[in-house]
Design an enzyme around this catalytic site. Structure first.
Site, PDB file in Angstrom:
ATOM      1  N   ARG A  64      -8.214   7.286   5.897  1.00 60.64           N
ATOM      2  CA  ARG A  64      -8.802   6.955   7.198  1.00 60.64           C
ATOM      3  C   ARG A  64      -9.403   8.199   7.854  1.00 60.64           C
ATOM      4  NH1 ARG A  64      -3.705   3.295   8.987  1.00 60.64           N
ATOM      5  NH2 ARG A  64      -4.409   1.275   8.190  1.00 60.64           N
ATOM      6  N   ASN A  88       5.378   4.376  15.199  1.00 57.58           N
ATOM      7  CA  ASN A  88       5.236   2.928  15.052  1.00 57.58           C
ATOM      8  C   ASN A  88       4.000   2.435  15.804  1.00 57.58           C
ATOM      9  OD1 ASN A  88       5.951   2.619  17.812  1.00 57.58           O
ATOM     10  ND2 ASN A  88       8.119   2.524  17.299  1.00 57.58           N
ATOM     11  N   LYS A  95       0.818  -1.215   0.000  1.00 56.24           N
ATOM     12  CA  LYS A  95       0.000   0.000   0.000  1.00 56.24           C
ATOM     13  C   LYS A  95       0.856   1.272   0.000  1.00 56.24           C
ATOM     14  CE  LYS A  95      -0.763   0.249   5.035  1.00 56.24           C
ATOM     15  NZ  LYS A  95      -0.125   1.554   5.276  1.00 56.24           N
ATOM     16  N   ASP A  96       2.137   1.152   0.359  1.00 52.15           N
ATOM     17  CA  ASP A  96       3.032   2.313   0.364  1.00 52.15           C
ATOM     18  C   ASP A  96       3.796   2.469  -0.946  1.00 52.15           C
ATOM     19  OD1 ASP A  96       2.370   2.889   3.030  1.00 52.15           O
ATOM     20  OD2 ASP A  96       3.917   1.543   3.791  1.00 52.15           O
ATOM     21  N   ARG A 103       1.764  10.171  13.525  1.00 53.24           N
ATOM     22  CA  ARG A 103       2.734   9.264  12.920  1.00 53.24           C
ATOM     23  C   ARG A 103       3.315   8.406  14.038  1.00 53.24           C
ATOM     24  NH1 ARG A 103       5.727  10.835   8.510  1.00 53.24           N
ATOM     25  NH2 ARG A 103       6.545   8.719   8.626  1.00 53.24           N
TER      26      ARG A 103
END
Length: 332
Positions: free
Chosen positions: A129, A148, A80-81, A146
């Site tokens: 989203r 992890n 998707k990236d 942003r």
């Protein structure tokens, strides 16, 4: 001593976890060790919002430079990236079986997204989203974040945020354990990004035939067909991979069903299609994959899948999708 096969990967825990899965599978195929080569991408060092810096290659460019310069033998990307345009000299050699493509909402108390009280804070950095949250929970406040997976979960656990939206596949690949409550979002009502849940295994066109064959053994045909349709819609819309749009395809035999939606940034407007096609000889004849008996008998179903995606994109544009994809999300 057997020379290791070098796998280039981003340094994040998720990237290394999913690369590790591919490495293990390739070791089973080849009997050779696979060595992870960590590479730092712009997306790992630039902490600006994805909606500001855009998604075109931010996680892939540096890895591809490393591959072309011989620092590694192949790459593993989150599909998707990955921009839809593949650079000269490179090829997606395999798309392994897709993980769960859904999004997941995580909260402390299990309140569904649409029932969150007014002023609740929902963290996500993806424009798609953000638009979907604004539609599903219009009284909530979307916080552009942003970081992890662990850091995002921690912001909910600590009370800084009331909810975060994450990819189910990432949680699964990390085997992430958390006391937070999960709400899986159905793909019919909440389609996700083109390629979500899928990996792309990329190498050079002139890679050794032995390596190309070994990587091809990791390919999963239904996944490749599905993601080809999804990414062709993205390509046909001429939109970057951070555009507020969603596309999810399901393959059953030769039949493909694709649900796709383009959103306005505020989530107020949307244009969607739900299309089912049988990628057999008749579809191929109608859509220019070849001519005569060759088209019906021997045409490439991946080509037909791409044609289907481009056709769906044209239908979306005919219905006004270009007005919803804001200029900052269009590819250069």
């Amino acid at each position: 001593m057997t020379t290791p096969i070098r796998l280039g990967t981003r340094r994040s825990a998720l990237a290394q976890a999913q690369s590790g899965h591919v490495a293990t599978a390739l070791e089973r195929v080849t009997g050779r060790p696979v060595q992870l080569v960590p590479i730092t991408s712009e997306g790992d060092t630039n902490r600006a919002s994805l909606s500001e810096i855009g998604g075109q290659g931010i996680f892939a460019t540096r890895l591809r430079e490393a591959l072309l310069s011989g620092e590694c033998d192949f790459l593993v990307h989150s599909l998707k990236d990955l921009p839809t345009a593949i650079p000269a000299g490179l090829v997606i050699a395999a798309t392994p079986p897709r993980e769960d493509a859904r999004d997941v909402v995580l909260t402390r108390d299990g309140i569904p997204l649409h029932e969150l009280r007014s002023g609740s804070t929902v963290g996500t950095g993806a424009p798609r989203r953000i638009a979907q949250v604004r539609r599903r929970s219009p009284h909530a406040e979307v916080i552009d974040i942003r970081g992890n997976v662990d850091s995002r979960l921690a912001r909910v656990t600590s009370g800084e945020l009331d909810a975060v939206v994450l990819a189910a596949a990432g949680l699964s690949r990390l085997d992430a354990r958390s006391p937070l409550r999960r709400e899986e979002l159905g793909l019919a009502e909440w389609p996700t990004a083109p390629g979500q849940g899928s990996l792309a295994v990329e190498t050079t066109e002139d890679a050794p035939a032995e390596l190309r064959a070994a990587l091809a053994a990791l390919d999963h045909g239904p996944t490749r067909l599905a993601i080809t349709v999804e990414r062709a819609i993205l390509e046909g819309l001429d939109a970057g991979c951070q555009a507020p749009m969603a596309a999810h395809a399901v393959v059953e035999g030769t039949s493909v069903r694709v649900r796709t939606v383009v959103y306005s940034a505020d989530g107020d407007r949307r244009i969607g299609l739900d299309v089912t096609e049988d990628l057999n000889g008749e579809y191929i004849r109608r859509n220019g994959s070849g001519n005569g008996a060759d088209a019906a008998d021997g045409a490439d179903p991946v080509h037909a899948a791409r044609e289907l995606g481009l056709t769906v994109a044209r239908r979306l544009l005919d219905q006004g999708a270009a007005d919803l994809v804001s200029r900052e999300h269009l590819s250069s």
